[in-house]
Design a protein around this motif. Sequence first.
Motif, short mmCIF file in Angstrom:
data_model
loop_
_atom_site.label_atom_id
_atom_site.label_comp_id
_atom_site.label_asym_id
_atom_site.label_seq_id
_atom_site.Cartn_x
_atom_site.Cartn_y
_atom_site.Cartn_z
N ALA A 56 26.38 38.00 33.63
CA ALA A 56 27.65 38.07 34.34
C ALA A 56 27.63 39.21 35.37
CB ALA A 56 28.80 38.27 33.35
N ARG A 96 27.06 38.13 44.33
CA ARG A 96 28.19 37.78 45.19
C ARG A 96 28.56 38.94 46.11
NH1 ARG A 96 33.37 35.17 42.43
NH2 ARG A 96 32.64 33.09 41.94
N GLU A 140 28.25 26.24 39.45
CA GLU A 140 29.63 26.08 39.91
C GLU A 140 30.24 27.43 40.26
OE1 GLU A 140 32.74 25.22 37.24
OE2 GLU A 140 33.92 24.15 38.73
N TYR A 141 29.86 28.45 39.51
CA TYR A 141 30.44 29.77 39.72
C TYR A 141 30.02 30.36 41.05
CZ TYR A 141 31.60 34.67 38.96
OH TYR A 141 32.11 35.92 39.11
N VAL A 198 34.67 17.20 35.82
CA VAL A 198 34.92 18.22 34.82
C VAL A 198 36.27 18.03 34.15
CG1 VAL A 198 35.34 20.67 34.54
CG2 VAL A 198 33.47 19.89 35.98
N ALA A 203 41.08 29.01 33.50
CA ALA A 203 40.70 30.12 34.37
C ALA A 203 41.91 30.99 34.66
CB ALA A 203 40.12 29.59 35.67
N SER A 242 32.62 36.52 29.48
CA SER A 242 31.57 36.70 30.48
C SER A 242 30.76 35.43 30.72
CB SER A 242 30.65 37.86 30.09
OG SER A 242 29.99 37.56 28.89
N PRO A 292 30.49 31.79 32.45
CA PRO A 292 31.19 30.94 33.41
C PRO A 292 31.60 29.64 32.73
CG PRO A 292 28.91 31.37 34.13
CD PRO A 292 29.07 31.96 32.77
N ARG A 293 32.82 29.20 32.97
CA ARG A 293 33.27 27.94 32.37
C ARG A 293 33.38 26.88 33.42
NH1 ARG A 293 36.41 28.72 27.18
NH2 ARG A 293 35.54 30.67 26.49
N LEU A 294 32.91 25.70 33.10
CA LEU A 294 33.01 24.60 34.05
C LEU A 294 34.46 24.36 34.38
CD1 LEU A 294 30.63 21.70 33.07
CD2 LEU A 294 30.57 23.17 35.07
N GLY A 295 34.72 24.11 35.65
CA GLY A 295 36.09 23.84 36.07
C GLY A 295 36.80 25.07 36.56
N ALA A 296 36.22 26.26 36.31
CA ALA A 296 36.89 27.49 36.73
C ALA A 296 36.69 27.73 38.23
CB ALA A 296 36.37 28.67 35.94
N GLY A 297 35.60 27.18 38.79
CA GLY A 297 35.41 27.23 40.23
C GLY A 297 34.92 28.57 40.74
N ARG A 298 34.87 28.66 42.07
CA ARG A 298 34.28 29.82 42.74
C ARG A 298 35.24 30.98 42.85
NH1 ARG A 298 30.47 30.67 47.52
NH2 ARG A 298 30.57 32.59 46.39
N HIS A 299 36.51 30.74 42.61
CA HIS A 299 37.49 31.74 43.04
C HIS A 299 37.79 32.75 41.95
CE1 HIS A 299 37.57 29.01 46.30
NE2 HIS A 299 37.86 28.03 45.47
N THR A 300 37.17 32.56 40.81
CA THR A 300 37.37 33.53 39.75
C THR A 300 36.23 34.54 39.78
OG1 THR A 300 36.16 32.05 38.31
CG2 THR A 300 38.54 31.93 38.23
N ARG A 301 36.40 35.63 39.09
CA ARG A 301 35.32 36.59 38.96
C ARG A 301 35.05 36.78 37.47
NH1 ARG A 301 32.75 40.16 42.34
NH2 ARG A 301 31.95 42.00 41.31
N LEU A 302 33.79 36.78 37.10
CA LEU A 302 33.45 36.93 35.69
C LEU A 302 33.76 38.34 35.23
CD1 LEU A 302 30.02 35.15 35.38
CD2 LEU A 302 32.20 34.42 34.46
N ALA A 303 34.29 38.44 34.03
CA ALA A 303 34.53 39.76 33.45
C ALA A 303 33.25 40.19 32.75
CB ALA A 303 35.68 39.67 32.46
#
Lengths: 354, 365
Positions: free
Chosen positions: A205, A212, A233-234, A343, A354, B284, B286-297
């Motif tokens: 992570a 990024r 995807e991330y 998904v 999310a 920490s 990444p989950r499918l469906g969460a997309g690009r706009h989140t940031r991993l903790a």
Amino acid sequence: MLDRAQMSPDILLEVRGLTKVFKPRKTLFQRKTSNPIRAVDDVSFEIRQGETLGLVGESGCGKSTVTRLLLGIHEPSAGTMRYRKKDGGSVDLDQLSENERLAYCTDLRIVFQDPQSSLNPRLQVRDIVGEVLKVNRLVPPDQIEATVRDLLAKVGLRPEYARRYPHAFSGGERQRVGIARALATRPRLVVLDEAVSALDVSVRAQTLNLLRDLQEEFGLTYLFVSHDLSVIEYICDRVVVMYVGQVVEVAPSDRLFAKPLHPYTEALLSALPIPDPAQRRQGRRIRLPGEVADPANRPSGCAFHPRCRFATETCRTTPPPLRDFGGRSVACHHAEQLSLNGVESIQPGQAAHA
Amino acid sequence: MRPIPMLERMSALPVTAVAQPEPLVTVRDLKVQIGTDDGLVRAVDGVTFDVPRGRTLCLVGESGSGKSITGRALMNLLPPSGRIAAGRITYTDRAGEAIDIGALDPRGRQIRGLRGKDISLISQEPMAALSPVHTIGQQLVPVIRRHLGLSRREAEARAVEMLGRVGIPKPAERLGNYPFEFSGGMRQRVCIALALSCQPRLLIADEPTTALDVTTQANIIDLLQELQREYGLSILFITHDLGVVAEIADDVAVMYLGRIVERGTVDEIFADPRHPYTQALLKSVPRLGAGRHTRLAAIRGMVPSPFDRPAGCDFRPRCDLAIKGLCEIEDPGTITLGPRRDVRCVLQRTPSTDSVVTERSTSHA
């Protein structure tokens, strides 16, 4: 033969009809040589400036061979790789001699999967990262160490680590050294070949977040190669899905995950384990029978047909071309008729999570 | 083929949650030390858990957490420089007798009679687990003959039956093939056939799907669950992948630096994680469906070196919830929240749980 049409200005690298055939040599112990392996077969895609393009597929799909062709480690058997130079002109990398290619080796850099084996254990970090600066005379010799220390700080390592050897670092730190080495030449395209796959969850992570941030700071373009769709995807804007050496689907990331057009993409999405035990009981998994086809004995027609639940006689006989579907493309005869699950329907509630 | 009596008895066992209070294996305060050039590593440092019958326990942790060594200790199969320094591993055998596995001679007759027969192992890399210079048949048949006392012909029939059961097409023909003639997923199926050929009661699966493709991984997980239902097998599944845990686990133990920091059922761990490390791990990925706009903790820092253990709580230097003046001084000890639920974190202490804190550092006045 070459398409001399102008390359759209936002494209950094354009790959057309890229093919690599490995011919197995007869060895002492083999009774007969096996078939030639079409590791990469007529692959076309383009990488746009500043984007992160994902290249996803299972083992043997040719994704690593594609990166090695782009970097000039292998010679392509056919196809073109047209690169947009800094001055705006374009050059066909595949037409260049080895010496001519050297001019671009600082522009295209790679971070490897295994941080253990990709760093020379006998060199200090300042030499690992600084060597490319020295060889290419990018920085005066007396400033190399200072430059390396700056780079280490950028990737979140302490500058004084420049004097350490790789063994003194953990896996995640080593991968940061690998990233610093890739960034040392101020590259335009960085190939990340399974760069986070060998890292622990918590370190992965951190590394994804770092990648990024660096992309934003240096305006980098990434080719992100992975088998892990949740990571893809991330981090990716667009995704190329490969199966046994061929491209089966290309789409912007959000559209691909919302609604795949190729049954293989759908199956990949559905096979990914979901970190939520409440989801597994719903059991909407698509199970692919058999295993990834052997690139030396590719099935006739569509290479995916033996595992595909929608396969028809056409699929067995005719290879499907990659067809355009308004900003995305897919190689499937039945793409219009199929209504595949993304998904949201495979893993309901995840988006809201999310 | 003559039916194998034990086979029938095993498959007739009820596997659902019929009152089966006594676990197959109990591990109490297990400590494993490994000698290295740099000194002694406390690879497993006081671990307590049960492997229930017919269920799957997942040991989750990052590299260096001691999860694999814990798995190997259950077979008394440690590297030559390692030894069980303290604790008890009690296995209840088919006759109902309790055996202290840690006390057995690791090269002795008794443990060798258990390995492969009562307790078997599947490892991460099937190519490394199989001999490259022997055919599959040459590797399967002697094991079956030795442990089940069958004739060569019966053992071969049993090997073919097992290969067919794990989904290898034309099993009778494949018996003469060498491991390199199989794909990665098929090789792992061969290893599963080998591990299950003598009807073990406990299967230790150490990252069995990590080296496999996702579509193959899904098939192997399905297969293990099917075989578990069929044979009433207990599985100790070791992995770092939380997605796989959610798929296969009934119970979960989260390990960090050689200790279990949290234990519970899979639903408890995912829906209500109590330890900050478990919470951070879950955030920490990444989950499918969460997309690009989140940031991993991300969890900051990295797993400390075993030679440089922090004082107090092991996780404190990376913990966002650490309490100054408490967490760096005091070992949190194990706080029991339920019969199979416990956690090592001071934040979970309440006046009622305070009384059941089992160990506590005295350095704090």
